[in-house]
Design a protein around this motif. Structure first.
Motif, PDB file in Angstrom:
ATOM      1  N   LEU A  67      -1.047   0.107   2.274  1.00  0.00           N
ATOM      2  CA  LEU A  67       0.230  -0.298   2.858  1.00  0.00           C
ATOM      3  C   LEU A  67       0.989   0.947   3.276  1.00  0.00           C
ATOM      4  CD1 LEU A  67       1.820  -3.047   0.594  1.00  0.00           C
ATOM      5  CD2 LEU A  67       0.585  -3.297   2.736  1.00  0.00           C
ATOM      6  N   THR A  68       1.710   0.851   4.398  1.00  0.00           N
ATOM      7  CA  THR A  68       2.592   1.965   4.750  1.00  0.00           C
ATOM      8  C   THR A  68       3.890   1.794   3.960  1.00  0.00           C
ATOM      9  OG1 THR A  68       3.600   0.751   6.549  1.00  0.00           O
ATOM     10  CG2 THR A  68       1.698   2.111   7.104  1.00  0.00           C
TER      11      THR A  68
ATOM     12  N   ASP B 215       5.811  -1.072   5.438  1.00  0.00           N
ATOM     13  CA  ASP B 215       5.304  -2.391   5.024  1.00  0.00           C
ATOM     14  C   ASP B 215       5.773  -2.721   3.617  1.00  0.00           C
ATOM     15  OD1 ASP B 215       3.800  -2.778   7.344  1.00  0.00           O
ATOM     16  OD2 ASP B 215       2.078  -1.696   6.523  1.00  0.00           O
TER      17      ASP B 215
ATOM     18  N   ASP C  92       5.721   5.612   8.201  1.00  0.00           N
ATOM     19  CA  ASP C  92       4.374   5.193   8.586  1.00  0.00           C
ATOM     20  C   ASP C  92       3.286   5.792   7.711  1.00  0.00           C
ATOM     21  OD1 ASP C  92       4.944   3.398  10.589  1.00  0.00           O
ATOM     22  OD2 ASP C  92       5.267   4.992  12.049  1.00  0.00           O
TER      23      ASP C  92
ATOM     24  N   SER D 226       4.736   2.628  14.047  1.00  0.00           N
ATOM     25  CA  SER D 226       3.368   2.407  14.502  1.00  0.00           C
ATOM     26  C   SER D 226       3.139   0.988  15.019  1.00  0.00           C
ATOM     27  CB  SER D 226       2.413   2.681  13.335  1.00  0.00           C
ATOM     28  OG  SER D 226       2.751   1.833  12.254  1.00  0.00           O
TER      29      SER D 226
ATOM     30  N   ASP E  66       1.218  -8.588   1.231  1.00  0.00           N
ATOM     31  CA  ASP E  66       1.697  -7.211   1.024  1.00  0.00           C
ATOM     32  C   ASP E  66       2.355  -7.091  -0.332  1.00  0.00           C
ATOM     33  OD1 ASP E  66       0.887  -6.579   3.540  1.00  0.00           O
ATOM     34  OD2 ASP E  66       2.888  -6.468   4.429  1.00  0.00           O
TER      35      ASP E  66
ATOM     36  N   GLY F 158      -2.974  -1.244   6.247  1.00  0.00           N
ATOM     37  CA  GLY F 158      -3.057  -2.302   5.243  1.00  0.00           C
ATOM     38  C   GLY F 158      -2.003  -3.393   5.333  1.00  0.00           C
ATOM     39  N   GLY F 159      -0.955  -3.221   6.128  1.00  0.00           N
ATOM     40  CA  GLY F 159       0.099  -4.238   6.220  1.00  0.00           C
ATOM     41  C   GLY F 159      -0.457  -5.519   6.826  1.00  0.00           C
TER      42      GLY F 159
END
Lengths: 252, 347
Positions: free
Chosen positions: A93-94, A97, A133, B4, B228, B286-287
Motif C-alpha cells: 500500500l502507498t 492508500d 506515493d 500516481s 486496503d 497495492g491499493g
C-alpha cells in the motif's frame, strides 16, 4: 466548544480475570491523558473500550453525553481515531492508500474529491506530503508511525487514541511523535495514549491515569500521580523523581 | 487528482484496450484459416458458413469464457490475498479443486449406475458433472467456514481448516478410485482437472457471466477500500467500523461462488488467482482501488493469451489452458520470488 469523553465505572472480565475493575476518567478537548501501569495492568483493554471495539460488561463510555456503545461502529469510528501499537505494513500500500483507509467511516461507495483533500490535509499535519506515493514498507519507523497517526486524523475524529506510540522507535523519533501528539491536542482534539515510559508520560501529558491490575491507583495532574511511593508500589522498583527536569529514574 | 493516480488509470485503460484488441486477433489465430476481414464480417453478421460456425461456436465462446473467468479468478485472488493477508492465498487454498474433483467422481459413479448398458464414455453428462462439482465445492467452503467460525474466523483458522478438509476430500477421492472407479472413469476425473475453456457451453457461460457481473465483481470493487483497511490488521479494521470477520466471510463465499462456478464448467485453472494479482501489483501497486480492477483485467489477459497459445503452438492439438497458465506462470512467480519485496507481503 468543550467536548468531553467520560469513562464511567467500566468493568471488563476475560473469563474469571478482571481486566478492568471499575475504571472511571474524564478528558476534555485540548488535553492529553496518558495511561500508565505495568504490563497487564489493563492499558490496552481500556483503549479498546474507549475505541468501541470492546463492550464493557459493566459501565459506559460517553462522548458529548452520548453513550459510545449505543452508536453504530461506523459512527463510533467517526468520533474516535485509533493508532495501534505496532502496524505490520504489508501488501505494497502507498502512504496515500493507507491514510485513505482512515476515511472509511465517511466513505459510502468510493472516496470522493473531499476525501482526497482530507487525506492530503492529514499528511500535511504529520509532514508526510512528499512521501504520499511511497510504499509503507519503504518508510522508516518514525515515518510509519506518522503515517498511522495521519490515518487516524484523516477520519476527522474528536478523540485520538494511541497505543504505545513511541515503542520501537529511536530517541529522535520518540520526541518527534510526542511533539506531534501535543500538536494534536493544540488543534482541539482529545488525546488519550497508553505509555510505558514514565518520563515521557510526565513530560507529554496534562493528566495521568495510573492503572494496576485493572484498578485505578491514581488519576490527575502528573505531579500528583507520579509520586515515588505510588510508582514504587505499583512497579515494584524504587524510583527517584527529579521534578525540575521531569525525569523519573528507576534505582537498580 | 494528484500523485500516481493518473499513471495507474492509464495503465488500467491500456490493459482493457489490449484485451479488446486481442479478441479479433485471437479469433483469427487457429487451425481454420480466414482473412481478418471475413472474420470481422461473420462476427457482426453471423451466417451458416463453416467460418461462422468456427468463429462463433469454437473460438468466440472460449474467448469470452477466458475474459469472464479470468476476471473472476483474478479478482477473487486479489480479494482472498487481502482478507487472508497472505500473498499465496487463493480461492483454491480452500480446497475447491479437491472438492470439485470428488464431485466429478461421484457424478460419474451415479451416472454409470444409471446407464450400464451403454459405454461409459457416452454416459458422460456434462451438466450433471458440473453441477456435482459445484455442489461439492460449495459444501467444502461452508464446512471450512463453519470450522473456522468455531476458531474465531481468523485468517490462520481459515487456512488450517481448509487444509484439514482438503485432505479428507483427497482421501475419499482415492478411496473411490481404489474401490469403485474403473480406468476410464479415473482418467475422466484426471482429464477433467485439466482446465479447458473449450468445454463450456453458451448457457453455462451465460450463468457464470451473470453471477460475475451482478454479484461477484461489483462486490469486490465495492469493498476495495476495506481490503486496503484489513491489510493493516483486524484491530485497525474494527476501529474504522468495519467487521473483519464479516468481510472475510462474505469475500470467501463470493470468491468461492465465482471460482466454483468457473471450475465446475471448465475444470481447474488455479494459477491465475495467484498470478494476476501479483502481476497487477507490479504495475499499479497495492491499493485495491486500482489493484482490484487491474487484477481482473490481468486475469482475463492471462487466460486469453494462454488459451490462444495453447490452441496454436502445436495446432491442431489443443493444450488445455490450465496447463498453459501453469507453464507460463511459473517463470513470473519465480521472478517475483527472487525480486523479494515485489510481491508486497512481508512476514
Amino acid at each position: 466548544m468543550v467536548i468531553e469523553i467520560e469513562v464511567r465505572g467500566v468493568k471488563v472480565y476475560y473469563k474469571s480475570v478482571r481486566a478492568l475493575d471499575g475504571v472511571s476518567l474524564s478528558v476534555r478537548n485540548g488535553e492529553v491523558l496518558s495511561i500508565i501501569g505495568p504490563n497487564g495492568a489493563g492499558k490496552s483493554t481500556l483503549l479498546r473500550v474507549i475505541n468501541g471495539v470492546l463492550k464493557p460488561h459493566v459501565g459506559t463510555v460517553l462522548i458529548d453525553k452520548t453513550s459510545l456503545h449505543d452508536l453504530r461502529p461506523r459512527d463510533v469510528a467517526r468520533k474516535v481515531g485509533y493508532v495501534p501499537q505496532r502496524l505490520r505494513a504489508t501488501g505494497m500500500l502507498t502512504v496515500y492508500d493507507f491514510v485513505m483507509t482512515g476515511r472509511r467511516p465517511h466513505v459510502s461507495f468510493a472516496p470522493t474529491k473531499e476525501d482526497e483533500e482530507k487525506v492530503y490535509e492529514a499528511l500535511k499535519v504529520v509532514r508526510l506530503s512528499d512521501l504520499a506515493d511511497r510504499a509503507l514498507e519503504e518508510l522508516s519507523g518514525g515515518e510509519l508511525q506518522r503515517a498511522v497517526i495521519a490515518r487516524a486524523l484523516a477520519g476527522e475524529p474528536e478523540v485520538v487514541l494511541l497505543d504505545e506510540p513511541t515503542s520501537n522507535l529511536d530517541l529522535k523519533y520518540q520526541l518527534e511523535v510526542l511533539s506531534l501528539v501535543r500538536s494534536l491536542s493544540n488543534r482541539g482534539l482529545i488525546v488519550i495514549m497508553a505509555l510505558h515510559d514514565l518520563t515521557q508520560a510526565y513530560r507529554a501529558s496534562d493528566k495521568i491515569l495510573l492503572l494496576n491490575s485493572g484498578k485505578v491507583v491514581a488519576v490527575g495532574d502528573p505531579d500528583e500521580v507520579l509520586r515515588p511511593d505510588l510508582i514504587s508500589k505499583v512497579y515494584g522498583v524504587p524510583v527517584i523523581i527529579i521534578k525540575e527536569h521531569k525525569i523519573i529514574v528507576p534505582l537498580f | 487528482m494528484r500523485g500516481s493516480a493518473p499513471r495507474k488509470r492509464a495503465i488500467l485503460t491500456a490493459l482493457i484496450l489490449l484485451t479488446f484488441f486481442l479478441v479479433p486477433l485471437s479469433i483469427w489465430l487457429g487451425y481454420y484459416k480466414a482473412s481478418m476481414a471475413d472474420i470481422l464480417r461473420v462476427l457482426f453478421m453471423p451466417d451458416n458458413s463453416p467460418l461462422s460456425t468456427v468463429v462463433w461456436d469454437l473460438r468466440l465462446r472460449r474467448i469470452l469464457a477466458a475474459i469472464v473467468i479470468g476476471a473472476v479468478l483474478g479478482g477473487a485472488g486479489a480479494a482472498i490475498q487481502a482478507v487472508m493477508r497472505n500473498p499465496l492465498a487463493s480461492p483454491f487454498t480452500f480446497g475447491l479443486s479437491f472438492a470439485a474433483s470428488l464431485g466429478v467422481a461421484v457424478a460419474l459413479l451415479i451416472l454409470q449406475g444409471g446407464a450400464l448398458q451403454r459405454y461409459q464414455i457416452y454416459v458422460y453428462n456434462p451438466f450433471m458433472v458440473s453441477m456435482c462439482a459445484f455442489a461439492f465445492s460449495l459444501v467444502q467452503v461452508l464446512v471450512v467456514l463453519l470450522l473456522a467460525y468455531k476458531a474465531g474466523l481468523s485468517a490462520g483458522s481459515l487456512v488450517l481448516s481448509a487444509i484439514a478438509t482438503s485432505f479428507a476430500y483427497q482421501a475419499v477421492l482415492y478411496l473411490l478410485q481404489y474401490f469403485y472407479l474403473n480406468e476410464v472413469l479415473v482418467s475422466t476425473v484426471v482429464f477433467w482437472t485439466f482446465g479447458d475453456l473449450g468445454r463450456i457451453s453458451w448457457e453455462e457461460l451465460r450463468l457464470v457471466a451473470t453471477a460475475s457481473a451482478l454479484l461477484v465483481i461489483p462486490y469486490f470493487i465495492y469493498r476495495s477500500l476495506d481490503y486496503d483497511l484489513i491489510l493493516g490488521g483486524d484491530e485497525l479494521a474494527k476501529s474504522s467500523g468495519v467487521s473483519p470477520e464479516r468481510l472475510r466471510v462474505e469475500t470467501t463465499v463470493l470468491a468461492a461462488l465465482g471460482t466454483a462456478l468457473a471450475t465446475s464448467f471448465v475444470g481447474v485453472i488455479g494459477f491465475v488467482c495467484l498470478l494476476a494479482p501479483h502481476a497487477a501489483r507490479l504495475l499499479v501497486g497495492g491499493g485495491h482501488r486500482y489493484l482490484m480492477p487491474t487484477s481482473m483485467v490481468m486475469g482475463s489477459l492471462i487466460l486469453l493469451l494462454s488459451d490462444t497459445l495453447g490452441r496454436t503452438i502445436i495446432s491442431p492439438i489443443v493444450i488445455p489452458v490450465g496447463i498453459m497458465t501453469s507453464l507460463l506462470g511459473v517463470p513470473l512467480l519465480v521472478y517475483l520470488l527472487i525480486r523479494g519485496g515485489g510481491h508486497g507481503y512481508r512476514d
